[in-house]
Design a protein around this motif. Structure first.
Motif, PDB file in Angstrom:
ATOM      1  N   HIS A 132      53.129  49.913  55.589  1.00  0.00           N
ATOM      2  CA  HIS A 132      53.869  50.348  54.407  1.00  0.00           C
ATOM      3  C   HIS A 132      53.829  49.260  53.330  1.00  0.00           C
ATOM      4  CE1 HIS A 132      57.081  47.809  55.984  1.00  0.00           C
ATOM      5  NE2 HIS A 132      57.144  48.539  57.082  1.00  0.00           N
ATOM      6  N   ARG A 133      54.433  49.577  52.188  1.00  0.00           N
ATOM      7  CA  ARG A 133      54.332  48.694  51.020  1.00  0.00           C
ATOM      8  C   ARG A 133      54.930  47.311  51.284  1.00  0.00           C
ATOM      9  NH1 ARG A 133      52.661  51.570  46.563  1.00  0.00           N
ATOM     10  NH2 ARG A 133      53.024  53.825  46.556  1.00  0.00           N
TER      11      ARG A 133
ATOM     12  N   ALA B 196      45.302  50.772  52.839  1.00  0.00           N
ATOM     13  CA  ALA B 196      46.364  50.025  52.161  1.00  0.00           C
ATOM     14  C   ALA B 196      45.869  48.696  51.598  1.00  0.00           C
ATOM     15  CB  ALA B 196      47.525  49.785  53.129  1.00  0.00           C
ATOM     16  N   CYS B 197      44.837  48.112  52.224  1.00  0.00           N
ATOM     17  CA  CYS B 197      44.341  46.791  51.818  1.00  0.00           C
ATOM     18  C   CYS B 197      43.116  46.863  50.911  1.00  0.00           C
ATOM     19  CB  CYS B 197      43.989  45.963  53.057  1.00  0.00           C
ATOM     20  SG  CYS B 197      45.372  45.583  54.138  1.00  0.00           S
TER      21      CYS B 197
ATOM     22  N   GLU C 189      42.357  47.296  47.901  1.00  0.00           N
ATOM     23  CA  GLU C 189      42.299  46.677  46.571  1.00  0.00           C
ATOM     24  C   GLU C 189      42.611  45.182  46.597  1.00  0.00           C
ATOM     25  OE1 GLU C 189      44.888  48.829  44.006  1.00  0.00           O
ATOM     26  OE2 GLU C 189      43.772  50.714  44.196  1.00  0.00           O
TER      27      GLU C 189
ATOM     28  N   ASP D 210      51.609  53.711  50.614  1.00  0.00           N
ATOM     29  CA  ASP D 210      50.532  53.828  49.648  1.00  0.00           C
ATOM     30  C   ASP D 210      50.097  55.301  49.615  1.00  0.00           C
ATOM     31  OD1 ASP D 210      47.551  53.982  49.021  1.00  0.00           O
ATOM     32  OD2 ASP D 210      47.916  51.872  48.563  1.00  0.00           O
TER      33      ASP D 210
ATOM     34  N   TYR E 211      44.013  61.244  45.423  1.00  0.00           N
ATOM     35  CA  TYR E 211      43.146  60.387  46.224  1.00  0.00           C
ATOM     36  C   TYR E 211      42.577  61.165  47.403  1.00  0.00           C
ATOM     37  CZ  TYR E 211      41.431  56.580  49.066  1.00  0.00           C
ATOM     38  OH  TYR E 211      40.639  55.753  49.793  1.00  0.00           O
TER      39      TYR E 211
END
Length: 227
Positions: free
Chosen positions: A24-25, A71-72, A74, A200, A224
């Motif tokens: 999660h964020r 999630a990673c 970027e 995300d 997305y």
């Protein structure tokens, strides 16, 4: 907290383990914050295969890896690492630390944990050996108890510059961000609503597409397209 640019020779390695069920964020924010404080060090996110201190993950290892990669995607400073998933038996952090200590020789090795885990470190498998293997980077949690004196004494508090000058044995206490998101609450929200703002959007799409966490709907809330 200001970042410190490490000398080229220090080249620190940061490990962040957990079930990531789902990622999660708050996980991503914490990993990026530690990287920044340590001058852009790479942070390896290692999903557990068989966590010894928690209930077993609902999503299998491949699904958790897929969500971590989304999630990673970027953040080049974040590295998704499947080393623990490729091992047999319980995912004891001690075994992980020994492996990566062998890999990085005398470079600084830094183990990220939440303040709740630091408070309970004395209950972990052979925790006294950790100070010979790694530093700790402790991420705050709201209203978390203090660690016992013997745990604090084993890892004297220091700053980022000092961590980068030594291979192990010190403790960096971050002031932010807080690890204030509950994975249990996220899974409950997913089961009831099919989505959760703590995720995300790409991770949410993946969860719906693969019907993880008892999510029945595949109605997208984002444009997305996950793999």
């Amino acid at each position: 907290m200001p970042s410190v640019q490490p000398p080229a020779s220090s080249n620190p390695l940061v490990l962040f383990g957990g079930t990531f069920d789902p990622v999660h964020r708050a996980h991503i924010s914490a990993a990026r914050a530690v990287s920044k404080v340590l001058g852009g060090a790479h942070v390896h996110l290692l999903p557990n295969a068989v966590p010894p201190h928690k209930a077993q993950p609902m999503a299998d290892g491949e699904q958790r890896l897929a969500m971590l990669r989304l999630a990673c995607r970027e953040y080049p400073e974040l590295v998704v690492d499947d080393w623990e998933l490729r091992q047999t038996g319980p995912s004891y952090s001690l075994n992980t630390l020994r492996h990566f200590r062998d890999q990085c020789a005398d470079r600084p090795l830094i183990f990220m944990i939440g303040a709740d885990s630091f408070a309970n470190l004395h209950q972990w498998h052979r925790w006294q050996e950790y100070a010979t293997l790694c530093h700790l980077a402790v991420v705050p949690r709201p209203e978390c108890a203090l660690a016992p004196d013997k745990v604090q004494a084993a890892f004297p508090e220091s700053d980022a510059a000092q961590l980068l000058q030594h291979p192990s044995g010190l403790r960096l206490m971050l002031q932010r961000p807080f690890l204030d998101v509950s994975a249990t609450a996220i899974r409950e929200a997913l089961e009831k609503k099919g989505d959760c703002p703590a995720l995300d959007p790409a991770v949410s799409t993946h969860i719906r597409r693969h019907h993880l966490y008892n999510v029945a709907t595949t109605t997208p809330s984002t444009n997305y397209e996950a793999p």
